[in-house]
Design a protein around this motif. Structure first.
Motif, PDB file in Angstrom:
ATOM      1  N   MET A  84       0.833  -1.204   0.000  1.00  0.00           N
ATOM      2  CA  MET A  84       0.000   0.000   0.000  1.00  0.00           C
ATOM      3  C   MET A  84       0.867   1.253   0.000  1.00  0.00           C
ATOM      4  O   MET A  84       0.584   2.224  -0.721  1.00  0.00           O
ATOM      5  N   GLU A  85       1.939   1.245   0.792  1.00  0.00           N
ATOM      6  CA  GLU A  85       2.793   2.425   0.884  1.00  0.00           C
ATOM      7  C   GLU A  85       3.593   2.654  -0.400  1.00  0.00           C
ATOM      8  O   GLU A  85       4.020   3.778  -0.668  1.00  0.00           O
ATOM      9  N   GLN A  86       3.791   1.608  -1.191  1.00  0.00           N
ATOM     10  CA  GLN A  86       4.484   1.763  -2.478  1.00  0.00           C
ATOM     11  C   GLN A  86       3.569   2.294  -3.565  1.00  0.00           C
ATOM     12  O   GLN A  86       4.056   2.750  -4.612  1.00  0.00           O
ATOM     13  N   ALA A  87       2.253   2.211  -3.345  1.00  0.00           N
ATOM     14  CA  ALA A  87       1.283   2.510  -4.400  1.00  0.00           C
ATOM     15  C   ALA A  87       0.682   3.902  -4.253  1.00  0.00           C
ATOM     16  O   ALA A  87       0.719   4.521  -3.182  1.00  0.00           O
ATOM     17  N   ASP A  88       0.105   4.378  -5.367  1.00  0.00           N
ATOM     18  CA  ASP A  88      -0.668   5.619  -5.344  1.00  0.00           C
ATOM     19  C   ASP A  88      -2.126   5.345  -5.011  1.00  0.00           C
ATOM     20  O   ASP A  88      -2.804   6.179  -4.396  1.00  0.00           O
ATOM     21  N   ALA A  89      -2.608   4.166  -5.444  1.00  0.00           N
ATOM     22  CA  ALA A  89      -4.021   3.821  -5.268  1.00  0.00           C
ATOM     23  C   ALA A  89      -4.131   2.330  -4.969  1.00  0.00           C
ATOM     24  O   ALA A  89      -3.252   1.546  -5.342  1.00  0.00           O
ATOM     25  N   VAL A  90      -5.222   1.945  -4.301  1.00  0.00           N
ATOM     26  CA  VAL A  90      -5.440   0.547  -3.933  1.00  0.00           C
ATOM     27  C   VAL A  90      -6.821   0.119  -4.384  1.00  0.00           C
ATOM     28  O   VAL A  90      -7.811   0.827  -4.158  1.00  0.00           O
ATOM     29  N   TRP A  91      -6.879  -1.061  -5.027  1.00  0.00           N
ATOM     30  CA  TRP A  91      -8.158  -1.649  -5.456  1.00  0.00           C
ATOM     31  C   TRP A  91      -8.325  -2.954  -4.684  1.00  0.00           C
ATOM     32  O   TRP A  91      -7.508  -3.863  -4.797  1.00  0.00           O
ATOM     33  N   LEU A  92      -9.381  -3.037  -3.908  1.00  0.00           N
ATOM     34  CA  LEU A  92      -9.612  -4.173  -3.017  1.00  0.00           C
ATOM     35  C   LEU A  92     -10.612  -5.166  -3.581  1.00  0.00           C
ATOM     36  O   LEU A  92     -11.615  -4.780  -4.191  1.00  0.00           O
ATOM     37  N   ILE A  93     -10.325  -6.441  -3.361  1.00  0.00           N
ATOM     38  CA  ILE A  93     -11.299  -7.517  -3.508  1.00  0.00           C
ATOM     39  C   ILE A  93     -11.253  -8.249  -2.174  1.00  0.00           C
ATOM     40  O   ILE A  93     -10.250  -8.895  -1.851  1.00  0.00           O
ATOM     41  N   ALA A  94     -12.285  -8.108  -1.373  1.00  0.00           N
ATOM     42  CA  ALA A  94     -12.216  -8.628  -0.010  1.00  0.00           C
ATOM     43  C   ALA A  94     -13.603  -8.989   0.499  1.00  0.00           C
ATOM     44  O   ALA A  94     -14.609  -8.439   0.039  1.00  0.00           O
ATOM     45  N   PRO A  95     -13.679  -9.910   1.467  1.00  0.00           N
ATOM     46  CA  PRO A  95     -14.985 -10.291   2.029  1.00  0.00           C
ATOM     47  C   PRO A  95     -15.609  -9.135   2.804  1.00  0.00           C
ATOM     48  O   PRO A  95     -14.902  -8.337   3.432  1.00  0.00           O
ATOM     49  N   GLU A  96     -16.933  -9.082   2.745  1.00  0.00           N
ATOM     50  CA  GLU A  96     -17.635  -8.118   3.580  1.00  0.00           C
ATOM     51  C   GLU A  96     -17.811  -8.647   5.000  1.00  0.00           C
ATOM     52  O   GLU A  96     -18.021  -7.882   5.935  1.00  0.00           O
ATOM     53  N   SER A  97     -17.704  -9.981   5.176  1.00  0.00           N
ATOM     54  CA  SER A  97     -17.850 -10.579   6.492  1.00  0.00           C
ATOM     55  C   SER A  97     -16.720 -10.121   7.406  1.00  0.00           C
ATOM     56  O   SER A  97     -15.617  -9.796   6.948  1.00  0.00           O
ATOM     57  N   ASP A  98     -17.027 -10.092   8.714  1.00  0.00           N
ATOM     58  CA  ASP A  98     -16.055  -9.656   9.729  1.00  0.00           C
ATOM     59  C   ASP A  98     -15.536  -8.247   9.454  1.00  0.00           C
ATOM     60  O   ASP A  98     -14.454  -7.868   9.942  1.00  0.00           O
ATOM     61  N   ASP A  99     -16.275  -7.471   8.677  1.00  0.00           N
ATOM     62  CA  ASP A  99     -15.926  -6.077   8.364  1.00  0.00           C
ATOM     63  C   ASP A  99     -14.556  -5.952   7.694  1.00  0.00           C
ATOM     64  O   ASP A  99     -13.908  -4.903   7.788  1.00  0.00           O
ATOM     65  N   ILE A 100     -14.122  -7.004   6.996  1.00  0.00           N
ATOM     66  CA  ILE A 100     -12.784  -6.985   6.403  1.00  0.00           C
ATOM     67  C   ILE A 100     -12.677  -5.911   5.321  1.00  0.00           C
ATOM     68  O   ILE A 100     -11.734  -5.104   5.313  1.00  0.00           O
ATOM     69  N   LEU A 101     -13.633  -5.873   4.396  1.00  0.00           N
ATOM     70  CA  LEU A 101     -13.586  -4.880   3.318  1.00  0.00           C
ATOM     71  C   LEU A 101     -13.656  -3.466   3.888  1.00  0.00           C
ATOM     72  O   LEU A 101     -12.906  -2.571   3.474  1.00  0.00           O
ATOM     73  N   GLU A 102     -14.542  -3.251   4.852  1.00  0.00           N
ATOM     74  CA  GLU A 102     -14.686  -1.922   5.445  1.00  0.00           C
ATOM     75  C   GLU A 102     -13.409  -1.493   6.162  1.00  0.00           C
ATOM     76  O   GLU A 102     -12.933  -0.366   5.993  1.00  0.00           O
TER      77      GLU A 102
END
Length: 342
Positions: A84-102
């Protein structure tokens, strides 16, 4: 621009657990489609991660595309932060369960990186089926009636069956169908390790929409028919046909606009699952990220969906997207053909 593309399941989020390909496969479908689309965009450098126990990715990149794949071992957190620190932007694919995506979305914003997805507040609503239907119902949008096991079910509902599914989760995973509320409640009582909700089964065609949203406005990219199977009371998502029908009346475009307005902060790629009933569309859930339909979306609309999303970063991005003419070729997606993990 350097983009960190992170798929939680195959990218190391499950590296401390035994391998479970059924958990990883849906993300892998989206990950590979998005990796291909991002690599085709001039000026985009990609960094991504991969659970070290999985086979190496056979990358099918464009001639100008480049991607750095970081193997992940024994926990993903430090890898995630470094990438993340190397990047300008982040695109996530992550579960909504356990509030992981949030929670991951909040982490990205706290590091002052561009989040190529919906705001944490929008994810908080859309990740929960119960919160979603309540927000949409308050806006006057037709939704399936949704209850918790603690609710007293209204007597007026005469459903032929009841569907039980996790309140947070996408697709058909852990979704089951029962002939009566007592049977559904008995199963929930015996499997109380998840936060389940109940919905009356609705007759009609299972469908979905692929949207791009920004600032309370939506653009429909495709209208899709879904293929759902039932075996031993378990629901299974088999695939979908992208742009298999046309929104002749404009009802689905209006539905998309209403959803974008009802859940402020939806941004970028958004999926909507609904049932096309005799009286019109009834919404089941809103997915605040890419869905499996993205695997056939580029071919269907003859346009790069990732490029459309990145275009939202420009001031005139959404206006240009609304004016853009897209094709609508029917493309069939069979999830069984995407088994690249074995």
């Amino acid at each position: 621009m350097k983009v960190f593309l992170f798929d939680y399941a195959s990218g190391g989020g499950l590296s401390m657990q035994p391998l479970d390909h059924s958990l990883m496969r849906p993300g892998e479908i989206r990950h590979r489609a998005l990796l291909s689309d991002l690599s085709a965009i001039a000026g985009i450098d990609i960094i991504t991660t991969r659970d070290a126990r999985l086979p190496k990715m056979d990358l099918c990149l464009s001639p100008t595309g480049a991607a750095v794949v970081i193997p992940v071992r024994n926990g993903f957190e430090s890898y995630f932060t470094d990438c993340m620190e190397q990047a300008d932007a982040v695109w996530l694919i992550a579960p909504e369960s356990d509030d992981i995506l949030e929670n991951l979305s909040r982490q990205i914003l706290s590091h002052n990186r561009i989040l190529l997805g919906s705001t944490p507040a929008a994810i908080h609503i859309a990740a929960s089926k119960l919160r979603t239907v309540r927000a949409l119902a308050e806006a006057g949008i037709p939704v399936v009636e949704t209850y918790t096991p603690e609710d007293v079910l209204p007597q007026h509902i005469a459903a032929s069956a009841w569907v039980v599914k996790p309140d947070k989760g996408a697709g058909c995973r852990n979704s089951r169908i029962f002939s009566s509320p007592p049977k559904a409640l008995a199963w929930i009582a015996a499997n109380s390790d998840d936060n389940f909700i109940l919905q009356p089964f609705m007759s009609g065609q299972p469908c979905s929409l692929c949207l791009i949203c920004c600032n309370g406005v939506a653009r429909v990219l495709s209208c899709n028919k879904q293929r759902i199977a039932v075996r031993d009371n378990q629901l299974y998502f088999l695939g979908s046909t992208i742009n298999s029908f046309v929104d002749v009346t404009g009802d689905l475009d209006r539905l998309a606009q209403d959803i974008a307005a009802a859940i402020p902060g939806l941004w970028g790629y958004v999926g909507v699952d609904f049932i096309f009933t005799d009286t019109g569309p009834v919404v089941l859930e809103v997915n605040p990220q890419m869905t499996s339909s993205c695997a056939g979306l580029h071919a269907s609309i003859d346009c790069n969906p990732a490029e459309l999303v990145l275009g939202l970063l420009h001031e005139t991005g959404m206006g240009s997207l609304l004016e853009k003419t897209l094709k609508a070729t029917s493309v069939s997606i069979d999830v069984a053909t995407f088994d690249t993990l074995q």
